[in-house]
Design a protein around this motif. Structure first.
Motif, PDB file in Angstrom:
ATOM      1  N   SER A  79       0.815  -1.213   0.000  1.00 39.13           N
ATOM      2  CA  SER A  79       0.000   0.000   0.000  1.00 39.13           C
ATOM      3  C   SER A  79       0.850   1.264   0.000  1.00 39.13           C
ATOM      4  CB  SER A  79      -0.899   0.015   1.235  1.00 39.13           C
ATOM      5  OG  SER A  79      -0.117   0.244   2.399  1.00 39.13           O
ATOM      6  N   ARG A  80       0.199   2.381  -0.268  1.00 46.03           N
ATOM      7  CA  ARG A  80       0.861   3.682  -0.176  1.00 46.03           C
ATOM      8  C   ARG A  80       1.429   3.881   1.216  1.00 46.03           C
ATOM      9  NH1 ARG A  80      -3.413   7.825   0.141  1.00 46.03           N
ATOM     10  NH2 ARG A  80      -3.599   6.690   2.085  1.00 46.03           N
ATOM     11  N   ASP A  81       0.637   3.580   2.244  1.00 49.46           N
ATOM     12  CA  ASP A  81       1.083   3.818   3.611  1.00 49.46           C
ATOM     13  C   ASP A  81       2.274   2.939   3.979  1.00 49.46           C
ATOM     14  OD1 ASP A  81      -0.961   5.651   3.649  1.00 49.46           O
ATOM     15  OD2 ASP A  81      -2.288   4.438   4.897  1.00 49.46           O
ATOM     16  N   ASP A  82       2.272   1.690   3.504  1.00 51.28           N
ATOM     17  CA  ASP A  82       3.438   0.822   3.725  1.00 51.28           C
ATOM     18  C   ASP A  82       4.675   1.385   3.028  1.00 51.28           C
ATOM     19  OD1 ASP A  82       1.874  -0.965   5.173  1.00 51.28           O
ATOM     20  OD2 ASP A  82       1.556  -2.312   3.458  1.00 51.28           O
ATOM     21  N   GLU A  83       4.476   1.915   1.817  1.00 47.27           N
ATOM     22  CA  GLU A  83       5.604   2.469   1.067  1.00 47.27           C
ATOM     23  C   GLU A  83       6.146   3.723   1.740  1.00 47.27           C
ATOM     24  OE1 GLU A  83       8.330   2.512  -2.286  1.00 47.27           O
ATOM     25  OE2 GLU A  83       7.347   1.056  -0.994  1.00 47.27           O
ATOM     26  N   VAL A  84       5.256   4.553   2.282  1.00 51.14           N
ATOM     27  CA  VAL A  84       5.710   5.745   3.004  1.00 51.14           C
ATOM     28  C   VAL A  84       6.629   5.335   4.156  1.00 51.14           C
ATOM     29  CG1 VAL A  84       4.945   7.617   4.540  1.00 51.14           C
ATOM     30  CG2 VAL A  84       3.782   7.237   2.350  1.00 51.14           C
ATOM     31  N   GLU A  85       6.249   4.308   4.883  1.00 53.85           N
ATOM     32  CA  GLU A  85       7.076   3.850   6.005  1.00 53.85           C
ATOM     33  C   GLU A  85       8.397   3.261   5.521  1.00 53.85           C
ATOM     34  OE1 GLU A  85       6.508   4.775   9.063  1.00 53.85           O
ATOM     35  OE2 GLU A  85       4.751   5.755   8.197  1.00 53.85           O
ATOM     36  N   ARG A  86       8.376   2.512   4.420  1.00 50.68           N
ATOM     37  CA  ARG A  86       9.615   1.938   3.875  1.00 50.68           C
ATOM     38  C   ARG A  86      10.566   3.051   3.432  1.00 50.68           C
ATOM     39  NH1 ARG A  86      12.320   0.337  -0.767  1.00 50.68           N
ATOM     40  NH2 ARG A  86      10.872   1.414  -2.139  1.00 50.68           N
ATOM     41  N   VAL A  87      10.026   4.058   2.759  1.00 52.47           N
ATOM     42  CA  VAL A  87      10.840   5.166   2.259  1.00 52.47           C
ATOM     43  C   VAL A  87      11.392   5.983   3.422  1.00 52.47           C
ATOM     44  CG1 VAL A  87      10.717   7.288   0.907  1.00 52.47           C
ATOM     45  CG2 VAL A  87       9.660   5.205   0.042  1.00 52.47           C
ATOM     46  N   ARG A  88      10.581   6.176   4.433  1.00 50.49           N
ATOM     47  CA  ARG A  88      11.043   6.890   5.631  1.00 50.49           C
ATOM     48  C   ARG A  88      12.220   6.128   6.265  1.00 50.49           C
ATOM     49  NH1 ARG A  88       6.309   7.753   8.226  1.00 50.49           N
ATOM     50  NH2 ARG A  88       6.141   9.879   7.511  1.00 50.49           N
ATOM     51  N   ALA A  89      12.134   4.798   6.315  1.00 52.02           N
ATOM     52  CA  ALA A  89      13.202   3.981   6.893  1.00 52.02           C
ATOM     53  C   ALA A  89      14.494   4.078   6.073  1.00 52.02           C
ATOM     54  CB  ALA A  89      12.756   2.522   7.009  1.00 52.02           C
ATOM     55  N   LEU A  90      14.376   4.389   4.774  1.00 55.81           N
ATOM     56  CA  LEU A  90      15.556   4.576   3.929  1.00 55.81           C
ATOM     57  C   LEU A  90      16.216   5.936   4.159  1.00 55.81           C
ATOM     58  CD1 LEU A  90      14.332   3.133   0.504  1.00 55.81           C
ATOM     59  CD2 LEU A  90      15.983   2.100   2.081  1.00 55.81           C
ATOM     60  N   GLY A  91      15.533   6.826   4.884  1.00 54.74           N
ATOM     61  CA  GLY A  91      16.109   8.128   5.186  1.00 54.74           C
ATOM     62  C   GLY A  91      15.399   9.308   4.557  1.00 54.74           C
ATOM     63  N   ALA A  92      14.259   9.071   3.893  1.00 56.56           N
ATOM     64  CA  ALA A  92      13.491  10.189   3.342  1.00 56.56           C
ATOM     65  C   ALA A  92      12.801  10.926   4.481  1.00 56.56           C
ATOM     66  CB  ALA A  92      12.442   9.674   2.356  1.00 56.56           C
ATOM     67  N   THR A  93      12.501  12.187   4.253  1.00 52.37           N
ATOM     68  CA  THR A  93      11.761  12.977   5.232  1.00 52.37           C
ATOM     69  C   THR A  93      10.405  13.353   4.649  1.00 52.37           C
ATOM     70  OG1 THR A  93      12.806  15.009   4.441  1.00 52.37           O
ATOM     71  CG2 THR A  93      13.825  13.928   6.335  1.00 52.37           C
ATOM     72  N   GLU A  94       9.419  13.446   5.529  1.00 48.64           N
ATOM     73  CA  GLU A  94       8.081  13.833   5.104  1.00 48.64           C
ATOM     74  C   GLU A  94       7.991  15.347   5.013  1.00 48.64           C
ATOM     75  OE1 GLU A  94       3.726  13.641   7.030  1.00 48.64           O
ATOM     76  OE2 GLU A  94       4.753  11.694   6.891  1.00 48.64           O
ATOM     77  N   VAL A  95       7.488  15.824   3.875  1.00 44.39           N
ATOM     78  CA  VAL A  95       7.328  17.255   3.638  1.00 44.39           C
ATOM     79  C   VAL A  95       5.877  17.669   3.876  1.00 44.39           C
ATOM     80  CG1 VAL A  95       7.491  19.094   1.899  1.00 44.39           C
ATOM     81  CG2 VAL A  95       9.246  17.293   2.002  1.00 44.39           C
ATOM     82  N   ALA A  96       4.929  16.867   3.372  1.00 43.66           N
ATOM     83  CA  ALA A  96       3.509  17.185   3.522  1.00 43.66           C
ATOM     84  C   ALA A  96       2.685  15.911   3.385  1.00 43.66           C
ATOM     85  CB  ALA A  96       3.065  18.203   2.482  1.00 43.66           C
ATOM     86  N   ASP A  97       1.646  15.810   4.188  1.00 41.77           N
ATOM     87  CA  ASP A  97       0.761  14.647   4.173  1.00 41.77           C
ATOM     88  C   ASP A  97      -0.605  15.084   3.645  1.00 41.77           C
ATOM     89  OD1 ASP A  97      -0.833  12.430   4.675  1.00 41.77           O
ATOM     90  OD2 ASP A  97       0.131  11.997   6.597  1.00 41.77           O
ATOM     91  N   HIS A  98      -0.964  14.582   2.468  1.00 39.39           N
ATOM     92  CA  HIS A  98      -2.245  14.925   1.839  1.00 39.39           C
ATOM     93  C   HIS A  98      -3.188  13.726   1.812  1.00 39.39           C
ATOM     94  CE1 HIS A  98      -0.723  18.821   0.595  1.00 39.39           C
ATOM     95  NE2 HIS A  98       0.376  18.217   0.153  1.00 39.39           N
ATOM     96  N   ARG A  99      -2.969  12.747   2.688  1.00 37.28           N
ATOM     97  CA  ARG A  99      -3.835  11.576   2.739  1.00 37.28           C
ATOM     98  C   ARG A  99      -5.208  11.966   3.292  1.00 37.28           C
ATOM     99  NH1 ARG A  99       0.511   7.479   5.439  1.00 37.28           N
ATOM    100  NH2 ARG A  99       1.092   9.428   6.451  1.00 37.28           N
ATOM    101  N   GLY A 100      -6.254  11.480   2.639  1.00 39.65           N
ATOM    102  CA  GLY A 100      -7.615  11.642   3.134  1.00 39.65           C
ATOM    103  C   GLY A 100      -8.218  13.025   2.981  1.00 39.65           C
ATOM    104  N   GLN A 101      -7.531  13.962   2.356  1.00 42.76           N
ATOM    105  CA  GLN A 101      -8.065  15.321   2.244  1.00 42.76           C
ATOM    106  C   GLN A 101      -9.265  15.414   1.304  1.00 42.76           C
ATOM    107  OE1 GLN A 101      -4.986  18.129   1.306  1.00 42.76           O
ATOM    108  NE2 GLN A 101      -4.071  17.986   3.339  1.00 42.76           N
ATOM    109  N   TRP A 102      -9.411  14.485   0.395  1.00 37.08           N
ATOM    110  CA  TRP A 102     -10.522  14.504  -0.554  1.00 37.08           C
ATOM    111  C   TRP A 102     -11.419  13.291  -0.351  1.00 37.08           C
ATOM    112  CZ3 TRP A 102      -5.513  15.880  -1.505  1.00 37.08           C
ATOM    113  CH2 TRP A 102      -5.315  17.229  -1.751  1.00 37.08           C
TER     114      TRP A 102
END
Length: 136
Positions: A79-102
């Motif tokens: 899922s998208r949410d699983d991928e966000v966590e995987r990418v975060r574990a690789l060292g990416a940082t979150e800039v903005a969360d637009h989940r569920g806004q629409w």
């Protein structure tokens, strides 16, 4: 007459290190016969499935403002949410969360690589099609 995209270029400070990070993120590989090595000022990586290439090229300027062009990524599986966590574990940082806004199950997450280049994590195709995402 038209053109086609040869490759996508990312300006950066450390081409080798950033290309290695994106290889982990995307599952890309070095181009046959053109290996990327520490100290290289230009490093190209390749998606072995689609043939898409990304070139990381060192420039003297640091990133100063929001990207005018960025990559939108879909998980190959999961899922998208699983991928966000995987990418975060690789060292990416979150800039903005637009989940569920629409509405429930919509949106994306804006992330940044180790040098601050933004990219978005979208829902998987299975999620957009209304099916459960395929797990790895």
């Amino acid at each position: 007459m038209t053109s086609f995209v040869s490759h996508t270029t990312v300006d950066c400070t450390h081409a080798y290190e950033l290309s290695e990070w994106w290889k982990l993120l995307l599952g890309y590989v070095d181009v046959d016969g053109d290996p990327n090595l520490p100290g290289h000022e230009e490093c190209m990586i390749l998606d072995p499935g689609s043939g898409h290439r990304i070139l990381f090229i060192e420039v003297p300027e640091r990133k100063a403002v929001k990207n005018r062009l960025h990559l939108d990524l879909r998980p190959r599986s999961g899922s998208r949410d699983d991928e966000v966590e995987r990418v975060r574990a690789l060292g990416a940082t979150e800039v903005a969360d637009h989940r569920g806004q629409w509405g429930p199950g919509t949106g994306w997450v804006v992330m940044a690589d180790p040098e601050g280049n933004e990219f978005c994590i979208l829902r998987s195709q299975a999620e957009d099609d209304g099916a459960a995402p395929v797990e790895q």
